[in-house]
Design a protein around this motif. Sequence first.
Motif, PDB file in Angstrom:
ATOM      1  N   ASP A  80      10.597  22.580   1.823  1.00 60.36           N
ATOM      2  CA  ASP A  80       9.655  23.085   2.677  1.00 60.36           C
ATOM      3  C   ASP A  80       8.461  22.335   2.814  1.00 60.36           C
ATOM      4  OD1 ASP A  80      11.374  25.499   2.776  1.00 60.36           O
ATOM      5  OD2 ASP A  80       9.872  26.545   1.474  1.00 60.36           O
ATOM      6  N   ALA A  81       8.370  21.210   2.063  1.00 54.23           N
ATOM      7  CA  ALA A  81       7.191  20.232   2.093  1.00 54.23           C
ATOM      8  C   ALA A  81       7.638  18.995   3.037  1.00 54.23           C
ATOM      9  CB  ALA A  81       7.016  19.650   0.650  1.00 54.23           C
ATOM     10  N   ASP A  82       8.879  18.914   3.525  1.00 52.71           N
ATOM     11  CA  ASP A  82       9.348  17.833   4.385  1.00 52.71           C
ATOM     12  C   ASP A  82       8.603  17.696   5.869  1.00 52.71           C
ATOM     13  OD1 ASP A  82      11.243  17.273   2.577  1.00 52.71           O
ATOM     14  OD2 ASP A  82      12.870  17.747   3.703  1.00 52.71           O
ATOM     15  N   LYS A  83       8.558  18.951   6.393  1.00 52.70           N
ATOM     16  CA  LYS A  83       7.724  18.863   7.669  1.00 52.70           C
ATOM     17  C   LYS A  83       6.137  18.516   7.612  1.00 52.70           C
ATOM     18  CE  LYS A  83      10.868  21.480  10.330  1.00 52.70           C
ATOM     19  NZ  LYS A  83      11.055  22.614  11.246  1.00 52.70           N
ATOM     20  N   ILE A 125       0.846  -1.239   0.049  1.00 49.34           N
ATOM     21  CA  ILE A 125      -0.224  -0.100   0.062  1.00 49.34           C
ATOM     22  C   ILE A 125       0.938   1.225   0.070  1.00 49.34           C
ATOM     23  CG2 ILE A 125      -1.692   1.351   1.416  1.00 49.34           C
ATOM     24  CD1 ILE A 125      -2.556  -1.412   2.361  1.00 49.34           C
ATOM     25  N   PRO A 126       0.591   2.110  -1.054  1.00 47.78           N
ATOM     26  CA  PRO A 126       1.331   3.318  -1.074  1.00 47.78           C
ATOM     27  C   PRO A 126       1.594   4.180  -0.102  1.00 47.78           C
ATOM     28  CG  PRO A 126      -0.137   3.380  -2.631  1.00 47.78           C
ATOM     29  CD  PRO A 126      -0.198   2.099  -2.171  1.00 47.78           C
ATOM     30  N   LEU A 127       2.245   5.001   0.578  1.00 47.21           N
ATOM     31  CA  LEU A 127       2.093   5.910   1.513  1.00 47.21           C
ATOM     32  C   LEU A 127       1.073   7.156   1.250  1.00 47.21           C
ATOM     33  CD1 LEU A 127       5.773   6.322   2.640  1.00 47.21           C
ATOM     34  CD2 LEU A 127       4.001   5.306   3.700  1.00 47.21           C
ATOM     35  N   PHE A 128       1.084   7.302  -0.104  1.00 49.71           N
ATOM     36  CA  PHE A 128       0.154   8.472  -0.657  1.00 49.71           C
ATOM     37  C   PHE A 128      -0.568   7.924  -1.895  1.00 49.71           C
ATOM     38  CE2 PHE A 128       3.051  11.088   1.709  1.00 49.71           C
ATOM     39  CZ  PHE A 128       2.180  11.872   2.445  1.00 49.71           C
ATOM     40  N   ASP A 129      -1.606   8.303  -2.189  1.00 46.98           N
ATOM     41  CA  ASP A 129      -2.484   7.755  -3.399  1.00 46.98           C
ATOM     42  C   ASP A 129      -2.362   8.695  -4.618  1.00 46.98           C
ATOM     43  OD1 ASP A 129      -3.498   5.677  -1.779  1.00 46.98           O
ATOM     44  OD2 ASP A 129      -5.200   7.081  -1.183  1.00 46.98           O
ATOM     45  N   LYS A 157       4.146  15.139   8.855  1.00 49.48           N
ATOM     46  CA  LYS A 157       3.144  15.280   9.843  1.00 49.48           C
ATOM     47  C   LYS A 157       1.837  14.485   9.267  1.00 49.48           C
ATOM     48  CE  LYS A 157       0.218  18.748  12.149  1.00 49.48           C
ATOM     49  NZ  LYS A 157      -0.270  20.168  12.238  1.00 49.48           N
ATOM     50  N   ALA A 158       1.635  14.568   7.827  1.00 50.04           N
ATOM     51  CA  ALA A 158       0.488  13.872   7.307  1.00 50.04           C
ATOM     52  C   ALA A 158       0.594  12.451   7.652  1.00 50.04           C
ATOM     53  CB  ALA A 158       0.482  14.281   6.036  1.00 50.04           C
ATOM     54  N   LEU A 159       2.179  11.895   7.375  1.00 51.28           N
ATOM     55  CA  LEU A 159       2.280  10.459   7.726  1.00 51.28           C
ATOM     56  C   LEU A 159       2.193   9.979   8.957  1.00 51.28           C
ATOM     57  CD1 LEU A 159       5.453  10.084   5.566  1.00 51.28           C
ATOM     58  CD2 LEU A 159       2.851   9.141   4.775  1.00 51.28           C
ATOM     59  N   LYS A 160       2.393  10.977   9.954  1.00 53.59           N
ATOM     60  CA  LYS A 160       2.328  10.564  11.325  1.00 53.59           C
ATOM     61  C   LYS A 160       0.765  10.501  11.669  1.00 53.59           C
ATOM     62  CE  LYS A 160       6.213  12.586  13.481  1.00 53.59           C
ATOM     63  NZ  LYS A 160       6.629  13.688  14.493  1.00 53.59           N
ATOM     64  N   ASN A 161       0.095  11.418  11.157  1.00 50.29           N
ATOM     65  CA  ASN A 161      -1.501  11.644  11.310  1.00 50.29           C
ATOM     66  C   ASN A 161      -2.246  10.323  10.887  1.00 50.29           C
ATOM     67  OD1 ASN A 161      -1.290  13.974  12.627  1.00 50.29           O
ATOM     68  ND2 ASN A 161      -1.913  15.152  10.858  1.00 50.29           N
ATOM     69  N   TYR A 206       8.997   4.772  12.900  1.00 51.64           N
ATOM     70  CA  TYR A 206      10.216   5.280  13.329  1.00 51.64           C
ATOM     71  C   TYR A 206      10.722   6.706  12.916  1.00 51.64           C
ATOM     72  CZ  TYR A 206      15.168   6.092  14.912  1.00 51.64           C
ATOM     73  OH  TYR A 206      16.349   6.518  15.335  1.00 51.64           O
ATOM     74  N   GLU A 207      11.097   7.496  13.705  1.00 54.80           N
ATOM     75  CA  GLU A 207      11.740   9.133  13.146  1.00 54.80           C
ATOM     76  C   GLU A 207      12.981   9.023  13.920  1.00 54.80           C
ATOM     77  OE1 GLU A 207      10.157  13.708  13.310  1.00 54.80           O
ATOM     78  OE2 GLU A 207       8.795  12.229  14.149  1.00 54.80           O
ATOM     79  N   GLY A 208      13.821   9.414  13.095  1.00 51.39           N
ATOM     80  CA  GLY A 208      15.308   9.821  13.726  1.00 51.39           C
ATOM     81  C   GLY A 208      15.861  10.658  12.518  1.00 51.39           C
ATOM     82  N   THR A 209      17.054  11.150  12.935  1.00 49.69           N
ATOM     83  CA  THR A 209      17.699  12.271  12.041  1.00 49.69           C
ATOM     84  C   THR A 209      19.279  11.383  11.892  1.00 49.69           C
ATOM     85  OG1 THR A 209      16.881  14.076  13.388  1.00 49.69           O
ATOM     86  CG2 THR A 209      18.933  14.254  12.189  1.00 49.69           C
TER      87      THR A 209
END
Length: 201
Positions: A94-97, A13-17, A101-105, A111-114
């Motif tokens: 600028d779209a990264d954040k 299933i893709p992350l976005f459609d 956020k949309a993926l978290k929602n 996992y989130e890391g740097t």
Amino acid sequence: KKKGKEYDGVQYIPLFDYYAHMRDNGCFRVMAEAFVSASDGTGIVHCAPGFGEDDFKCCAARGVIDVGNPPCPVDDNGRLTKPVIDYEGMYFKDADKPIKKALKNKGRVLYEGTVTHSYPYCWRSETPLMYRAVKCWFIKVTDIKEDLIANNYKAKWVPENIQSGRFHNWLADARDWCFSRNRLWGNPIPLWVSDDGEEVV
């Protein structure tokens, strides 16, 4: 434990459609490829054929994309375009954040890391560079590669070892040659066009 090649062809299933319509082309399937390894990262990468050479090659080889028009929803100014309508007009960095956020929602972040790594910047403008597919003109060297190699051995080389060494290796690895440029400092390409527009040389 399973080997990566055992997942080859498995759908996900893709992350976005935004590109859901491309599923029938073979999108959103695992592709086991040699350029991905578990020694560097997770051993899983997302393929974006409009933004990476290896991604483009593996998707082209499997017939997933139209090689003359790979999906690339970013314009010349680095702004997102259709079909990515939720972020359309937004600068790609600028779209990264908001994307994160949309993926978290949606509950799609495990996992989130740097990770600190180098990133290319333009030496003139000091802005981040984008690696993306652009329209170019190519000379199809791969169609004449065998002739080039054969003709190499008809020439007399000095020193001789160049003929079967460096130059042979260069010809054997020859790829289609991009001779167009899309920057102001590129060379103009002369075109001869017939009056009826049918022939272009």
